[in-house]
Design a protein around this motif. Structure first.
Motif, PDB file in Angstrom:
ATOM      1  N   GLU A  66       0.786  -1.259   0.074  1.00  0.00           N
ATOM      2  CA  GLU A  66       0.055   0.031   0.093  1.00  0.00           C
ATOM      3  C   GLU A  66       0.974   1.312   0.081  1.00  0.00           C
ATOM      4  O   GLU A  66       0.559   2.145  -0.731  1.00  0.00           O
ATOM      5  CB  GLU A  66      -0.785   0.170   1.343  1.00  0.00           C
ATOM      6  N   GLN A  67       1.993   1.366   0.616  1.00  0.00           N
ATOM      7  CA  GLN A  67       2.882   2.468   0.749  1.00  0.00           C
ATOM      8  C   GLN A  67       3.535   2.513  -0.453  1.00  0.00           C
ATOM      9  O   GLN A  67       3.681   3.610  -1.167  1.00  0.00           O
ATOM     10  CB  GLN A  67       3.745   2.378   1.780  1.00  0.00           C
ATOM     11  N   VAL A  72       6.153   7.799  -1.776  1.00  0.00           N
ATOM     12  CA  VAL A  72       7.187   8.086  -0.699  1.00  0.00           C
ATOM     13  C   VAL A  72       7.538   9.596  -0.772  1.00  0.00           C
ATOM     14  O   VAL A  72       7.185  10.309  -1.639  1.00  0.00           O
ATOM     15  CB  VAL A  72       8.405   7.527  -0.848  1.00  0.00           C
ATOM     16  N   ILE A  73       7.827  10.110   0.481  1.00  0.00           N
ATOM     17  CA  ILE A  73       8.444  11.452   0.196  1.00  0.00           C
ATOM     18  C   ILE A  73       9.813  11.531   1.184  1.00  0.00           C
ATOM     19  O   ILE A  73       9.873  10.799   2.162  1.00  0.00           O
ATOM     20  CB  ILE A  73       7.370  12.221   1.002  1.00  0.00           C
ATOM     21  N   ALA A  74      10.536  12.165   0.765  1.00  0.00           N
ATOM     22  CA  ALA A  74      11.840  12.596   1.418  1.00  0.00           C
ATOM     23  C   ALA A  74      12.244  14.172   1.540  1.00  0.00           C
ATOM     24  O   ALA A  74      11.850  14.913   0.764  1.00  0.00           O
ATOM     25  CB  ALA A  74      12.872  11.608   0.766  1.00  0.00           C
ATOM     26  N   ASN A 140      -0.876  11.113   2.472  1.00  0.00           N
ATOM     27  CA  ASN A 140      -0.647   9.526   2.998  1.00  0.00           C
ATOM     28  C   ASN A 140       0.482   9.114   2.156  1.00  0.00           C
ATOM     29  O   ASN A 140       0.385   7.919   1.670  1.00  0.00           O
ATOM     30  CB  ASN A 140      -2.090   8.794   2.492  1.00  0.00           C
ATOM     31  N   LEU A 141       1.561   9.878   2.183  1.00  0.00           N
ATOM     32  CA  LEU A 141       2.862   9.129   1.894  1.00  0.00           C
ATOM     33  C   LEU A 141       3.818   8.786   2.736  1.00  0.00           C
ATOM     34  O   LEU A 141       3.656   9.322   3.885  1.00  0.00           O
ATOM     35  CB  LEU A 141       3.559  10.540   0.783  1.00  0.00           C
ATOM     36  N   ALA A 142       4.494   7.491   2.625  1.00  0.00           N
ATOM     37  CA  ALA A 142       5.739   7.191   3.425  1.00  0.00           C
ATOM     38  C   ALA A 142       6.791   8.049   3.630  1.00  0.00           C
ATOM     39  O   ALA A 142       7.143   8.320   2.468  1.00  0.00           O
ATOM     40  CB  ALA A 142       6.000   5.696   2.960  1.00  0.00           C
TER      41      ALA A 142
END
Length: 409
Positions: A66-67, A72-74, A140-142
């Motif tokens: 799901e992630q 993703v975000i950094a 809703n980003l990892a």
């Protein structure tokens, strides 16, 4: 608490073929200068130019389905951004990278070139980090943390496994510290295999955040440093505990030592390193007695230095070594004086690069003039030979440029 060897070995198996298995090379010329047996682990040869490929790849491979679907975000000013962006693109994971407003243009564009969505916001790293957390929650980003994450640390720890395969009998491994992810992973791996190897960390004098945290000192980090890749004000909590357990010492280096390290790595070893990547070698220059006679490995953790900055560092290095000097010479303002001056400098073996002839803005009599001459020379002794030859020919002269390392003219 350190990571287990099994966790790092699992990471090594998982990223095998996904990252570059970088070499350890002897640095013979630097060894002669520093009085130790120096080897260099070349993480600047990773695809994105830094060790960050390892941890980013392993973290992304361990995302829940799901992630991976949401993305993703950094947050990063450079190397972590590129590592996450590159491996996210390879793995088909949407990536958003928050970069501070002051991030170098070259690193911003390179991050975009890997397909990531780049959001530039924040006048400080802390402001950018908060923006990344806000976006992560809203979309809703990892969040992929640059150092305080077990998967990131395990990925970086694969460097330690490779070191123990290639150079198991090292006495000491010198590792730059920013947030602490790199040294935590390396120390966890090496100490599990060979507890006698000493692990030494390096921070800049302007950003001694981990050193201060471990010594219960008030934080003072700030300023502009050549080693922007390790200019971290808030070290990790997880990494702090590992470093406290496994790292014997943290050395601080000044900007002159960083410049010298970048310069000599290029000139003497033909290796391009950014300021942070050269920090380990800078520690050897700043604290030579600490490593004399020992077999030392330094991690060249990144090579993403702006070309214009690199050219400036190299030019300043020539000045520090006395191989380029600016001389101010007083002459009679009449024909053939410049020709005579050139003959004297050339006769002494100097190569004139630039000439600045000043009549109006110099504090000299009306019938005289100052000439500033930039000259290429062999070394500091040669500069003195040229000045002596000028004096003998009747030209009063003095060096305007000074050396910031090992004394001055």
């Amino acid at each position: 608490m350190a990571l287990t060897l099994q966790e790092i070995e699992k990471a090594a198996e998982g990223i095998s073929g996904e990252i570059v298995r970088t070499p350890v090379v002897p640095a013979a010329r630097l060894s002669e200068t520093l009085g130790c047996d120096l080897h260099l682990k070349l993480e600047n040869l990773q695809y994105t130019g830094s060790f960050k490929d390892r941890g980013a790849c392993w973290k992304l491979l361990n995302l829940a389905p799901e992630q991976s679907r949401y993305g993703v975000i950094a947050m990063s000013a450079g190397n972590h951004a590129q590592g996450v962006a590159y491996h996210a693109k390879r793995l088909g994971i949407p990536a958003t990278i928050v970069m501070p407003e002051f991030a170098p243009f070259s690193k911003v564009e390179r991050t975009r070139s890997y397909g990531a969505k780049v959001v530039q916001t924040g006048e400080t790293i802390d402001a950018s980090a908060q923006a990344a957390r806000d976006i992560a929650e809203a979309e809703n980003l990892a969040l992929v943390h640059p150092y305080d994450d077990p998967f990131i640390i395990a990925g970086q720890g694969t460097i330690g496994l490779e070191l123990m395969t290639d150079l198991r009998d090292a006495d000491c491994v010198v590792v730059p510290i920013g947030g602490g992810g790199l040294i935590s992973g390396i120390a966890s791996a090496i100490k599990a295999i060979n507890p006698t190897v000493e692990i030494v960390g390096v921070e800049t004098e302007l950003f001694p955040s981990m050193y201060q945290a471990l010594h219960d000192m008030p934080p003072s980090s700030g300023g502009t440093t050549l080693a922007d890749g390790i200019a971290v004000k808030s070290p990790g909590k997880l990494t702090r505990s590992i470093i406290k357990e496994l790292v014997s010492d943290i050395l601080l280096v000044d900007e002159a030592s960083l410049e010298t390290a970048v310069h000599y790595l290029v000139e003497r070893q033909k290796i391009v390193a950014e300021g942070a990547g050269a920090a380990g070698v800078a520690a050897l220059f700043a604290h030579p007695e600490r490593f004399r006679g020992r077999r030392v490995t330094s991690i060249i953790c990144g090579g993403n230095i702006d070309v214009r900055l690199l050219s400036g560092v190299l030019a300043r290095g020539l000045i520090r070594d006395g191989r380029v000097v600016r001389l101010r010479i007083e002459i009679i303002d009449q024909p053939r004086q410049l020709a005579r001056l050139s003959e004297v400098i050339g006769g002494a073996g100097g190569n004139i690069i630039e000439v600045y002839h000043q009549r109006l803005f110099a504090d000299v009599p009306a019938k005289r003039a100052d000439v500033d001459v930039v000259v290429e020379t062999r070394n500091i002794e040669h500069v003195q030979e040229i000045i002596s030859a000028l004096h003998k020919a009747g030209f009063e002269s003095r060096a305007l440029s000074t050396r910031s390392v090992d004394g001055g003219f």
